[in-house]
Every structure is written in C-alpha cells, then in structure tokens.
Design an enzyme around this catalytic site. Structure first.
Site: not given
Ligand SMILES: O=P(O)(O)OC[C@H]1O[C@H](OP(=O)(O)OP(=O)(O)O)[C@H](O)[C@@H]1O
Ligand SMILES: Nc1ncnc2[nH]cnc12
Length: 170
Positions: A58, A95
């Site tokens: 993302r 998370e």
């Molecule tokens: O602050 P944090 O606790 O590290 O969480 C935030 C991260 O989690 C999500 O990515 P995710 O790892 O779900 O991957 P994606 O972008 O591929 O969906 C989001 O896009 C952030 O990069």
């Molecule tokens: N609550 C949340 N919603 C969307 N993306 C996330 N990545 C980590 N925590 C998330």
C-alpha cells in the site's frame, strides 16, 4: 470532501479485534484519491528530499503518485524474495503478525535525503524497519508521511526520533 467518509472500516479483519481501515474504497473514487495524494504532497511541501521510499504494497499506492507529481524517484521496499538484485533485509512486527522487508543495496546513495511514505501508521514496526534499511545504506530520513494514522496505537513513540506527518487520524 471528507476523506474519512471514503475509507471503509472492516471490523475483525484480518483477525478478531482489528479494526481494518480499507482504503480501496477511497482509491476507486478518482477525486478522493487525487485529493488524498494532493494533501500528502501539501504535508511535506516544506521538506527537501531527493527520493521517495515506500513499503509494499500500500505504500506504493501513495508513494508512486507522489513521486510522479514531485518528479522525485521512487524506491520500493518489498517483502522477501521479490527484489531481483542484491538486497539488505530487516525483520519486524506488525499489528497482526511478523514480517520482513528488503531493499536493493544500490537504491540509495550515502547522504541522500529520503522521504518515507506509507498508507497507514499502526505500531510503526513497518516504518522503523524501513528506516533501519535506509540508514544501513547511508540514507538520511528527512520525514515520514502517512495518509492515515491510528493514534491509539502510539506508532509515533516508535518513530520518536523522526519527523512524522499524517493526513487522516483515527
Ligand atoms: O505500523 P505497522 O504496525 O507496521 O502497520 C502498518 C503497515 O501495515 C500495513 O501493511 P501490510 O504489512 O498489511 O502489507 P500490505 O501493504 O502489503 O497490505 C500498512 O500498509 C502499513 O505498511
Ligand atoms: N488497522 C489497520 N487497518 C489497515 N491496515 C493496517 N495495517 C496495520 N494495521 C492496520
């Protein structure tokens, strides 16, 4: 336009207790997506940077259009095994689980000023590990920008040594 209204909140995804902020509903609305990217650019207009770095997946959705609009290069940070050349790797906690990130060894020149961009700040683990990768390569993190910040998870504490900005807060 209230951008928060464009974000779909899905409870208990990907596991119980997580209130997932789904930006796909914002992205599919062209005006809302443009407004979100414009606000991100506005948030860092006083910052001087050479390059934008965003984590998969993302982070690409916000970082790449900002790169296009500002004329700065974009460096992807990816999950393991996706980048074809020599990489450096860092493991981190999410998370909802653990993961690891990689960056190409030659993607940042020592001393380069880096703007980090992601869609969302939760615990800050993803971005702290992204920072570790950048600093290992000699890059200087000038600011970290998120479209969304989950303030109740205190990710800013994890990133307390850095300039952190966000556009939409929960
Ligand atoms: O602050 P944090 O606790 O590290 O969480 C935030 C991260 O989690 C999500 O990515 P995710 O790892 O779900 O991957 P994606 O972008 O591929 O969906 C989001 O896009 C952030 O990069
Ligand atoms: N609550 C949340 N919603 C969307 N993306 C996330 N990545 C980590 N925590 C998330």
């Amino acid at each position: 336009m209230n951008l928060k209204d464009k974000i779909r909140v899905v409870e208990d995804f990907p596991k119980e207790g997580i209130s997932f902020k789904d930006i796909t509903t914002l992205l599919q609305d062209g005006k809302a997506y443009k407004r979100a990217v414009d606000l991100c650019i506005e948030a860092v207009k006083d910052k001087e940077f050479d390059i934008i770095i965003g984590p998969e997946a993302r982070g690409f959705l916000i970082g790449a259009p900002m790169s296009y609009a500002t004329g700065k290069g974009f460096v992807p940070v990816r999950k393991p095994g996706k980048l074809p050349y020599e990489t450096v790797k860092y493991e981190y906690e999410l998370e909802y689980g653990t993961d690891a990130l990689e960056i190409h060894r030659d993607s940042i020149k020592p001393g380069q000023k880096v703007l980090i961009v992601d869609d969302l700040l939760a615990t800050g683990g993803t971005i702290l590990s992204t920072i570790k990768l950048i600093e290992q390569l000699g890059g200087q993190v000038v600011s970290v920008l998120f479209l969304i910040e989950l303030e109740f998870l205190n990710g800013r504490d994890t990133l307390k040594d850095y300039d952190v900005k966000s556009v939409i807060k929960y």
